[in-house]
Design a protein around this motif. Structure first.
Motif, mmCIF file in Angstrom:
data_model
loop_
_atom_site.group_PDB
_atom_site.id
_atom_site.type_symbol
_atom_site.label_atom_id
_atom_site.label_comp_id
_atom_site.label_asym_id
_atom_site.label_seq_id
_atom_site.Cartn_x
_atom_site.Cartn_y
_atom_site.Cartn_z
ATOM 1 N N VAL A 47 0.855 -1.184 0.000
ATOM 2 C CA VAL A 47 0.000 0.000 0.000
ATOM 3 C C VAL A 47 0.892 1.235 0.000
ATOM 4 C CG1 VAL A 47 -1.798 1.276 1.225
ATOM 5 C CG2 VAL A 47 -1.802 -1.235 1.280
ATOM 6 N N PHE A 48 0.759 2.040 -1.036
ATOM 7 C CA PHE A 48 1.573 3.247 -1.175
ATOM 8 C C PHE A 48 0.663 4.451 -1.382
ATOM 9 C CE2 PHE A 48 4.665 0.011 -2.161
ATOM 10 C CZ PHE A 48 5.893 0.541 -1.802
ATOM 11 N N VAL A 49 1.119 5.588 -0.907
ATOM 12 C CA VAL A 49 0.389 6.835 -1.128
ATOM 13 C C VAL A 49 1.288 7.840 -1.833
ATOM 14 C CG1 VAL A 49 -1.218 6.569 0.792
ATOM 15 C CG2 VAL A 49 0.999 7.640 1.203
ATOM 16 N N ALA A 50 0.654 8.704 -2.589
ATOM 17 C CA ALA A 50 1.342 9.851 -3.181
ATOM 18 C C ALA A 50 1.142 11.025 -2.238
ATOM 19 C CB ALA A 50 0.763 10.164 -4.559
ATOM 20 N N GLY A 58 -3.158 10.768 -3.517
ATOM 21 C CA GLY A 58 -3.413 9.577 -4.311
ATOM 22 C C GLY A 58 -2.935 8.360 -3.554
ATOM 23 N N ALA A 59 -3.364 7.197 -4.007
ATOM 24 C CA ALA A 59 -2.958 5.965 -3.327
ATOM 25 C C ALA A 59 -3.113 4.786 -4.269
ATOM 26 C CB ALA A 59 -3.804 5.746 -2.074
ATOM 27 N N THR A 60 -2.372 3.732 -3.990
ATOM 28 C CA THR A 60 -2.528 2.490 -4.744
ATOM 29 C C THR A 60 -2.195 1.317 -3.834
ATOM 30 O OG1 THR A 60 -1.911 1.274 -6.755
ATOM 31 C CG2 THR A 60 -0.169 2.531 -5.676
ATOM 32 N N PHE A 75 -6.470 -1.223 -6.060
ATOM 33 C CA PHE A 75 -7.120 0.049 -6.392
ATOM 34 C C PHE A 75 -6.065 1.101 -6.707
ATOM 35 C CE2 PHE A 75 -6.792 0.178 -1.678
ATOM 36 C CZ PHE A 75 -6.036 1.326 -1.518
ATOM 37 N N THR A 76 -6.509 2.108 -7.411
ATOM 38 C CA THR A 76 -5.718 3.317 -7.658
ATOM 39 C C THR A 76 -6.633 4.500 -7.409
ATOM 40 O OG1 THR A 76 -4.360 2.221 -9.337
ATOM 41 C CG2 THR A 76 -4.362 4.630 -9.326
ATOM 42 N N ILE A 77 -6.199 5.416 -6.574
ATOM 43 C CA ILE A 77 -7.004 6.592 -6.257
ATOM 44 C C ILE A 77 -6.263 7.845 -6.700
ATOM 45 C CG2 ILE A 77 -8.027 7.983 -4.419
ATOM 46 C CD1 ILE A 77 -8.264 5.447 -2.751
ATOM 47 N N ILE A 78 -6.961 8.679 -7.425
ATOM 48 C CA ILE A 78 -6.441 9.997 -7.808
ATOM 49 C C ILE A 78 -7.310 11.031 -7.102
ATOM 50 C CG2 ILE A 78 -6.009 11.595 -9.712
ATOM 51 C CD1 ILE A 78 -5.798 9.059 -11.514
ATOM 52 N N GLY A 79 -6.713 11.753 -6.182
ATOM 53 C CA GLY A 79 -7.486 12.664 -5.352
ATOM 54 C C GLY A 79 -7.644 14.060 -5.900
ATOM 55 N N ILE A 85 -1.002 12.566 -11.019
ATOM 56 C CA ILE A 85 -0.950 11.561 -9.952
ATOM 57 C C ILE A 85 -1.051 10.154 -10.518
ATOM 58 C CG2 ILE A 85 -2.117 10.706 -7.885
ATOM 59 C CD1 ILE A 85 -3.058 13.656 -7.453
ATOM 60 N N GLY A 86 -1.932 9.957 -11.506
ATOM 61 C CA GLY A 86 -2.102 8.626 -12.080
ATOM 62 C C GLY A 86 -0.818 8.090 -12.675
ATOM 63 N N ARG A 87 -0.134 8.911 -13.446
ATOM 64 C CA ARG A 87 1.130 8.499 -14.054
ATOM 65 C C ARG A 87 2.186 8.240 -12.976
ATOM 66 N NH1 ARG A 87 3.928 8.338 -18.744
ATOM 67 N NH2 ARG A 87 6.117 8.947 -18.740
#
Length: 223
Positions: A47-50, A58-60, A75-79, A85-87
């Protein structure tokens, strides 16, 4: 922007990540706060966060299965929009998975993901964050190389209430673009292992697994 791993439920970044999850996902897709303790401490679940300006933007979550040499993007979250963030998440995740596969003596075979099908169900706004719109996300993941597994799909609710969640496709992104089918046994073993944490499975899900096991190969279709 920093790519930070979370391994403890008491990490302040996890509190921010969980709040972000509740903003963008429907309730049946979000595991309760306290139930995250064991997954975060599991070395196989990553579990990693941006982090940007001390905020989780963001998180994945993903995992690598060395026995099968495949991965799963949970999951992938773009806040926020406008920060790439997605890239950022996708590049760091791919680098991490490649290192895990290399350490296992392999090149990653591919990665599973559950992808919302807005053509089935389009009544959720994902917190109003435009990059999380299911139409946008589906097209982006198609660009990445994800393909739809030929399967009428549902998964057990993370509420563990025996209900099935529809409106998604199970997809697979092969590392080699010329892969157009995968072993059905791989799909069945993966799903059975992935959802082993949930004790209350809907009968429809059990029947789906039986149907998969009755096949030798499953086609990968355009997303």
């Amino acid at each position: 922007m920093d790519y930070r791993r979370i391994t403890n439920i008491e990490d302040p970044l996890f509190v921010k990540m969980h709040d972000l999850m509740k903003e963008v996902f429907p309730p049946e897709e979000v595991l309760e706060f306290e139930l995250w303790k064991e997954p975060l401490e599991d070395p196989g679940i990553r579990v990693f966060v941006a982090v940007h300006d001390d905020e989780v933007v963001g998180a994945t979550e993903y995992r690598y299965y060395p026995d099968w040499n495949i991965a799963m993007t949970d999951f992938t979250i773009i806040g926020h929009a406008g920060l790439s963030i997605g890239r950022f998440l996708a590049q760091n995740r791919q680098k991490d998975l490649e290192e895990l596969a290399n350490a296992n003596g392999n090149q990653l075979f591919g990665m599973f993901a559950e992808i919302y099908d807005p053509y089935q169900l389009d009544d959720h706004e994902f917190g109003g964050v435009k990059p999380m719109n299911p139409f946008v996300r589906r097209e982006v993941l198609s660009h990445f190389g994800y393909k739809r597994i030929e399967l009428s799909y549902l998964h057990p609710s993370w509420k563990n209430d025996g209900e099935g969640v529809k409106g998604l496709d199970l997809c697979f992104m092969p590392t080699e673009e010329n892969v157009f089918e995968i072993p059905a046994s791989l799909v069945a073993k993966f799903l059975t292992t992935y959802y082993s944490v949930l004790s209350n499975k809907p009968q429809e899900w059990v029947q789906m697994i039986e149907e998969i096991n009755s096949k030798e190969k499953i086609r990968l279709l355009p997303l």
